[in-house]
Scaffold this motif. Structure first.
Motif, PDB file in Angstrom:
ATOM      1  N   SER A 199      20.246 -43.212 -75.044  1.00  0.00           N
ATOM      2  CA  SER A 199      20.514 -41.775 -74.899  1.00  0.00           C
ATOM      3  C   SER A 199      19.611 -41.170 -73.837  1.00  0.00           C
ATOM      4  CB  SER A 199      20.304 -41.062 -76.236  1.00  0.00           C
ATOM      5  OG  SER A 199      21.239 -41.519 -77.199  1.00  0.00           O
ATOM      6  N   GLU A 222      25.252 -43.944 -77.938  1.00  0.00           N
ATOM      7  CA  GLU A 222      24.398 -43.324 -76.926  1.00  0.00           C
ATOM      8  C   GLU A 222      24.953 -41.940 -76.615  1.00  0.00           C
ATOM      9  OE1 GLU A 222      25.176 -44.931 -72.717  1.00  0.00           O
ATOM     10  OE2 GLU A 222      25.655 -46.649 -73.997  1.00  0.00           O
ATOM     11  N   PHE A 223      24.025 -41.014 -76.296  1.00  0.00           N
ATOM     12  CA  PHE A 223      24.404 -39.614 -76.183  1.00  0.00           C
ATOM     13  C   PHE A 223      23.693 -38.956 -75.002  1.00  0.00           C
ATOM     14  CE2 PHE A 223      24.498 -41.037 -80.546  1.00  0.00           C
ATOM     15  CZ  PHE A 223      25.764 -40.665 -80.972  1.00  0.00           C
ATOM     16  N   TYR A 227      18.563 -44.523 -80.937  1.00  0.00           N
ATOM     17  CA  TYR A 227      19.626 -44.561 -79.928  1.00  0.00           C
ATOM     18  C   TYR A 227      18.969 -44.624 -78.545  1.00  0.00           C
ATOM     19  CZ  TYR A 227      22.308 -42.884 -83.933  1.00  0.00           C
ATOM     20  OH  TYR A 227      22.890 -42.751 -85.175  1.00  0.00           O
TER      21      TYR A 227
END
Length: 374
Positions: A227, A195-196, A224
Motif C-alpha cells: 500500500s 494493496e491500497f 498490507y
C-alpha cells in the motif's frame, strides 16, 4: 436599438495569502460572476509570479511571500487597485483588507461583500505557535476590523457560522462545495484487495491530524506492505513543516509533495481522484467539529471513499450514499481491525446527490449580487 453591449460592471475580489486562483475566490466566486457576462472581474491575491490577464479576468499580486513587510505592502497594492479599477463591488476574502476597504467605501461608493471563509478568532486556538498573549492581541485586531467594517452582505462558508457569528447579517450561506461535475462512480468494493492507495491532502497542520494519519498508515503497511500513501498539501506552520520533512526522510511507501505555500488545487483533486481512500483525520476541536470540510464535498463528487474521524455531522452527510467510514486514527492498536472492517463495506452503492456541487448554490450567489447592485 444599439448593437453595443452594455459596459461590464467592475468587480474586485481581494485576498492576501490566498492564491490568485484560489478554488473558492476564483474557482467559485469569480467564475460564477464571470459567466453572467455582466461583470469585469479583477482579482488581487497571493502570487509569486505575474499571471497573464484575459478578456474576462485581470490579476493583481497582493504579495509574493508571507513576510510581515509583504503584508504591509499588500495594503498599498490594494489601494492602488481600488484607484485603478474604481469597482462597483468588492468581495473581500480576508479580514486584513477590511479597514482599507471600509475607509474607501464611502469615497468610491462600492458595495462591500465580506466572504467569511473562517471563524478567524476561533481558529487562533488551532495555531500551536501562538501563546495566549499573541492570541489575545490577534483576536483584538480581527474583532476590531470586522466590527468596524461597513459590510453590505456576508457570505458564510459554513452553516454553523450563523450561530457562531450572529452579528454578521445580512448573510448568504455558500458552502465549499465541489466546483465541477459529479463523477457517476460505480459502487466500490475492496473485499478482495491486498494493496491500497491512500491520500492525505490539503492543509497539513497538527489540528488536522496529519501526523496521526501517517502513523496510522504505517500500521496498515505492516499487514498490507504494498500500500502507498500520498501526502500532498500546504503546511503553513513553519515548525510543523520541518517536522513533516523529518518524517518524510524516514518514511517508505509514501509519496510526498508538501510546501509552505499553497499547492495548486488541481493537483490535490487529481490525487484524490486516483486514490482508493482519502484520509480525513481531523480532530474534534470546537473550531473544527461543526464545519463541513471541503474535502467531504470533493470526495463525494469524485467518488473517492473517505476514512474520517467519527463525527455525527460528517457521518450523517456520508451515510445516504455510503461515501465513507469512521476511523479513530489515534487508536493505533485498532488500526488494522478497523480498516479491515472498512474494506468489508461497499461504497457509493448510491450516487452522491447533486447538492454536493457548487452548481446547487451558484444561482443564489448570482442573484444576491444582482440584488445588491440593483
Amino acid at each position: 436599438m444599439s448593437d453595443n453591449p452594455a459596459p461590464r460592471i467592475p468587480v474586485l475580489i481581494a485576498s492576501t495569502l490566498k492564491p490568485i486562483q484560489d478554488p473558492r475566490a476564483f474557482g467559485k466566486l469569480a467564475l460564477s460572476l464571470g459567466e453572467t457576462n455582466k461583470y469585469q472581474i479583477n482579482i488581487i491575491g497571493f502570487s509569486s509570479k505575474k499571471l497573464k490577464n484575459t478578456i474576462d479576468f485581470r490579476f493583481f499580486s497582493s504579495m509574493g511571500d508571507s513576510s510581515f513587510w509583504s503584508r504591509i505592502g499588500s495594503q498599498i497594492r490594494l489601494f492602488r487597485c481600488l484607484i485603478k479599477i474604481k469597482p462597483k463591488l468588492v468581495v473581500c476574502c480576508t479580514w486584513e483588507f477590511l479597514p482599507v476597504l471600509s475607509l474607501f467605501k464611502s469615497i468610491l461608493g462600492f458595495k462591500l461583500v465580506y466572504d467569511v471563509q473562517e471563524n478567524y478568532i476561533s481558529n487562533l486556538d488551532l495555531n500551536p505557535e501562538l501563546n495566549e498573549k499573541q492570541k489575545r492581541k490577534r483576536a483584538f485586531w480581527i474583532g476590531w476590523a470586522e466590527k468596524k467594517a461597513k459590510v453590505d452582505l456576508y457570505l458564510l462558508a459554513e452553516k454553523c457560522y450563523q450561530e457562531e457569528m450572529p452579528e454578521k447579517w445580512p448573510f448568504l450561506v455558500l458552502e465549499n462545495k465541489f466546483q465541477g461535475k459529479s463523477y457517476n462512480s460505480a459502487p466500490k468494493d475492496f473485499k478482495t484487495r491486498t494493496e491500497f492507495r491512500f491520500c492525505l491532502t490539503g492543509t497539513l497542520t497538527p489540528a488536522f491530524g496529519t501526523v496521526q494519519a501517517i502513523r496510522w498508515f504505517q500500521e496498515i503497511q505492516k499487514v498490507y506492505p504494498k500500500s502507498r500513501l500520498s501526502v500532498i498539501g500546504h503546511a503553513p506552520v513553519p515548525e510543523f513543516f520541518q517536522k513533516l520533512k523529518g518524517i518524510e526522510k524516514e518514511s517508505h511507501g509514501m509519496d510526498w509533495m508538501i510546501s509552505q505555500t499553497p499547492i495548486p488545487h488541481e493537483q490535490l483533486i487529481n490525487t484524490i481522484a486516483a486514490a482508493d481512500f482519502s484520509l480525513l483525520p481531523y480532530s474534534l476541536h470546537a473550531a473544527i467539529a461543526d464545519k463541513m470540510p471541503s474535502k467531504l464535498f470533493e470526495c463525494a463528487a469524485l467518488g473517492t471513499p473517505v476514512l474520517i474521524t467519527p463525527n455525527p455531522k460528517w457521518e450523517n452527510f456520508l451515510a445516504p450514499f455510503k461515501g465513507g467510514f469512521g476511523i479513530d486514527f489515534s487508536d493505533l492498536m485498532q488500526a488494522v481491525p478497523m480498516f479491515q472492517q472498512a474494506i468489508r463495506q461497499t461504497y457509493f452503492s448510491t450516487p452522491a446527490p447533486g447538492d454536493v456541487l457548487w452548481d446547487s448554490q451558484k444561482s443564489d450567489f448570482q442573484q444576491a449580487i444582482d440584488q445588491l447592485l440593483s
